[in-house]
Design a protein around this motif. Structure first.
Motif, mmCIF file in Angstrom:
data_model
loop_
_atom_site.group_PDB
_atom_site.id
_atom_site.type_symbol
_atom_site.label_atom_id
_atom_site.label_comp_id
_atom_site.label_asym_id
_atom_site.label_seq_id
_atom_site.Cartn_x
_atom_site.Cartn_y
_atom_site.Cartn_z
ATOM 1 N N ALA A 1 28.152 62.027 -10.622
ATOM 2 C CA ALA A 1 27.311 61.887 -11.813
ATOM 3 C C ALA A 1 26.664 60.511 -11.886
ATOM 4 N N VAL A 2 27.409 59.473 -11.537
ATOM 5 C CA VAL A 2 26.872 58.109 -11.584
ATOM 6 C C VAL A 2 25.746 57.935 -10.568
ATOM 7 N N VAL A 3 25.965 58.399 -9.342
ATOM 8 C CA VAL A 3 24.935 58.269 -8.310
ATOM 9 C C VAL A 3 23.721 59.122 -8.655
ATOM 10 N N ALA A 4 23.957 60.295 -9.233
ATOM 11 C CA ALA A 4 22.829 61.139 -9.655
ATOM 12 C C ALA A 4 21.993 60.422 -10.710
ATOM 13 N N GLN A 5 22.655 59.753 -11.669
ATOM 14 C CA GLN A 5 21.927 59.017 -12.696
ATOM 15 C C GLN A 5 21.182 57.829 -12.097
ATOM 16 N N MET A 6 21.797 57.140 -11.140
ATOM 17 C CA MET A 6 21.119 56.040 -10.451
ATOM 18 C C MET A 6 19.890 56.543 -9.701
ATOM 19 N N SER A 7 19.981 57.765 -9.186
ATOM 20 C CA SER A 7 18.861 58.344 -8.442
ATOM 21 C C SER A 7 17.766 58.848 -9.360
ATOM 22 N N LEU A 8 18.127 59.130 -10.603
ATOM 23 C CA LEU A 8 17.155 59.648 -11.567
ATOM 24 C C LEU A 8 16.358 58.528 -12.222
ATOM 25 N N THR A 9 17.060 57.523 -12.731
ATOM 26 C CA THR A 9 16.377 56.445 -13.467
ATOM 27 C C THR A 9 16.828 55.054 -13.070
ATOM 28 N N GLY A 10 17.785 54.947 -12.164
ATOM 29 C CA GLY A 10 18.359 53.650 -11.821
ATOM 30 C C GLY A 10 17.816 53.053 -10.547
ATOM 31 N N TRP A 11 18.635 52.255 -9.912
ATOM 32 C CA TRP A 11 18.217 51.505 -8.720
ATOM 33 C C TRP A 11 17.800 52.382 -7.553
ATOM 34 N N LEU A 12 18.344 53.584 -7.465
ATOM 35 C CA LEU A 12 18.005 54.464 -6.347
ATOM 36 C C LEU A 12 16.769 55.315 -6.609
ATOM 37 N N ALA A 13 16.244 55.252 -7.825
ATOM 38 C CA ALA A 13 15.082 56.075 -8.182
ATOM 39 C C ALA A 13 13.851 55.788 -7.318
ATOM 40 N N PRO A 14 13.504 54.513 -7.038
ATOM 41 C CA PRO A 14 12.329 54.264 -6.187
ATOM 42 C C PRO A 14 12.454 54.884 -4.792
ATOM 43 N N LEU A 15 13.651 54.813 -4.213
ATOM 44 C CA LEU A 15 13.861 55.410 -2.897
ATOM 45 C C LEU A 15 13.726 56.929 -2.977
ATOM 46 N N ARG A 16 14.291 57.515 -4.012
ATOM 47 C CA ARG A 16 14.174 58.968 -4.189
ATOM 48 C C ARG A 16 12.709 59.368 -4.348
ATOM 49 N N ASP A 17 11.966 58.633 -5.172
ATOM 50 C CA ASP A 17 10.551 58.949 -5.386
ATOM 51 C C ASP A 17 9.758 58.853 -4.092
ATOM 52 N N TRP A 18 10.042 57.833 -3.296
ATOM 53 C CA TRP A 18 9.312 57.641 -2.039
ATOM 54 C C TRP A 18 9.595 58.779 -1.062
ATOM 55 N N LEU A 19 10.869 59.133 -0.917
ATOM 56 C CA LEU A 19 11.223 60.215 -0.005
ATOM 57 C C LEU A 19 10.666 61.549 -0.479
ATOM 58 N N ALA A 20 10.730 61.793 -1.772
ATOM 59 C CA ALA A 20 10.225 63.048 -2.314
ATOM 60 C C ALA A 20 8.712 63.148 -2.159
ATOM 61 N N GLY A 21 8.015 62.015 -2.206
ATOM 62 C CA GLY A 21 6.558 62.023 -2.120
ATOM 63 C C GLY A 21 6.001 62.135 -0.724
ATOM 64 N N LEU A 22 6.852 62.134 0.290
ATOM 65 C CA LEU A 22 6.360 62.220 1.661
ATOM 66 C C LEU A 22 5.643 63.537 1.940
ATOM 67 N N TRP A 23 6.120 64.614 1.316
ATOM 68 C CA TRP A 23 5.534 65.926 1.580
ATOM 69 C C TRP A 23 5.801 66.824 0.375
ATOM 70 N N ILE A 24 4.773 67.112 -0.385
ATOM 71 C CA ILE A 24 4.952 67.920 -1.582
ATOM 72 C C ILE A 24 4.154 69.218 -1.471
ATOM 73 N N THR A 25 4.474 70.155 -2.335
ATOM 74 C CA THR A 25 3.781 71.440 -2.318
ATOM 75 C C THR A 25 2.343 71.271 -2.809
ATOM 76 N N ALA A 26 1.479 72.122 -2.332
ATOM 77 C CA ALA A 26 0.069 72.063 -2.714
ATOM 78 C C ALA A 26 -0.175 72.759 -4.048
ATOM 79 N N GLY A 27 -1.284 72.398 -4.692
ATOM 80 C CA GLY A 27 -1.687 73.090 -5.908
ATOM 81 C C GLY A 27 -1.040 72.619 -7.187
ATOM 82 N N GLY A 28 -0.253 71.557 -7.118
ATOM 83 C CA GLY A 28 0.359 71.030 -8.328
ATOM 84 C C GLY A 28 1.513 71.841 -8.864
ATOM 85 N N ARG A 29 2.006 72.819 -8.096
ATOM 86 C CA ARG A 29 3.137 73.648 -8.504
ATOM 87 C C ARG A 29 4.041 73.886 -7.306
ATOM 88 N N ASN A 30 5.240 74.375 -7.588
ATOM 89 C CA ASN A 30 6.118 74.801 -6.507
ATOM 90 C C ASN A 30 5.593 76.115 -5.934
#
Length: 353
Positions: free
Chosen positions: A134-163
């Motif tokens: 739970a602590v690491v999940a929260q860090m990944s959501l809004t804490g210190w790990l959030a920028p890394l999560r955002d960067w990795l997630a943004g490498l390849w996203i679905t087209a059309g603005g939706r899943n």
């Protein structure tokens, strides 16, 4: 159930939390009695077996698909605007996060949902692992790990603005999802017959899948009558674990579906274990299992948040609505889990833990 009257009496946010509580109780009871766990199924499969753990997982998955797809065909629910579908999905997050989560659940001896169920029955290993998760999940959501999560997630996203809806993307006819669910259920029942799984366990395994459908149905119904926007969602434990942790740490947090879900699972699994005489304290057997559990929990916390959900959120809830990234994440969880079991030399803990 008169949802309008309930909302008028207690308010929208408490109603959402109550619906989460109900969903969690159903899941907690069913998961505890059926021994449902993706980690157990993955380890069993990795060791060349198709026995009761795989059968229980397949039955749970297929039940969720059948209930949800059937309800959609009847017009009882519409998950096209569900949180998982209405925003862009991350293919890169599904792959990287799924692999991390799969490896982590083998190290921790249980996926996040299973850890929560075990913690409620007195398993202190799961309590420690669950808190780290739970602590690491929260860090990944809004804490210190959030920028890394955002960067990795943004490498390849679905087209059309939706899943991506896999059924739509493959141009399959209406009812295909229900057919897939029924075919998977037949396979699960055949495996259950071969492994002589009792009727009671099969009913509770189906109950886990039914819990996912309950979550979708209740949040959809609330979204139709609420004045404020309501997220259409169902079972998942990465975000809810982080949100529940913050709810008890931050007095400004608000009630929502997630806040009721986690306590509901605890109540349901505790009650089921008490009824079955299975409440007992358990701890770590030594430093190596403790180290593995802590590392595994951290991997699941970050991996689950990156993948957009845990083994339940992607593998049952997301799978039941055929969200593209959910199916990819689930596949990668299987790969990551099997790879970790092989890396451990197949000497990990038994699949039933």
């Amino acid at each position: 159930m008169d949802i309008v009257a309930l909302v008028e009496r207690i308010g929208e946010q408490p109603t959402a939390a109550l619906f989460g509580l109900v969903t969690g109780v159903v899941f907690g009871v069913a998961a505890q009695r059926s021994r449902f766990c993706l980690r157990a199924a993955v380890v069993e499969f990795a060791r060349g077996m198709m026995q009761d753990k795989v059968a229980v997982w397949l039955l749970t998955f297929s039940t969720a698909v059948v209930w949800v797809q059937g309800a959609q065909m009847l017009g009882l629910i519409d998950v096209t605007e569900a949180r998982m579908m209405a925003v862009p999905g991350s293919w890169s997050g599904a792959v990287i996060g799924g692999l991390m989560f799969g490896a982590g659940m083998v190290l921790a001896r249980g996926c996040s949902g299973r850890l929560l169920v075990l913690a409620a029955t007195g398993n202190l290993r799961s309590v420690v692992s669950g808190l780290i998760f739970a602590v690491v999940a929260q860090m990944s959501l809004t804490g210190w790990l959030a920028p890394l999560r955002d960067w990795l997630a943004g490498l390849w996203i679905t087209a059309g603005g939706r899943n991506m809806n896999l059924l739509t993307a493959m141009h399959l006819p209406d009812g295909s999802g229900l057919v897939i669910g029924l075919a998977t259920a037949l396979l699960a029942l055949e495996l259950s017959r071969r492994n002589r799984i009792g009727a009671s366990r099969l009913v509770f395994a189906s109950g886990v899948g039914f819990a996912a459908a309950v979550g979708w149905a209740l949040t959809y119904a609330l979204s139709q009558v609420a004045f404020e926007p309501v997220q259409i969602e169902s079972l998942t434990f990465t975000g809810p674990s982080a949100n529940t942790l913050m709810f008890f740490l931050d007095r400004t947090s608000i009630l929502e579906f997630d806040i009721g879900l986690v306590p509901g699972v605890v109540i349901g699994s505790f009650a089921a274990a008490w009824w079955g005489g299975e409440l007992k304290f358990q701890g770590f057997e030594g430093p190596t299992p403790m180290r593995n559990a802590m590392v595994g929990a951290a991997l699941m916390g970050f991996g689950g948040m990156l993948a957009g959900g845990c083994a339940i959120g992607n593998g049952v809830s997301g799978g039941s609505i055929f969200a593209g990234t959910a199916w990819l994440a689930l596949f990668c969880m299987w790969i990551g889990g099997m790879a970790m079991d092989v890396a451990l030399g197949g000497r990990g803990q038994p699949a039933h833990i």
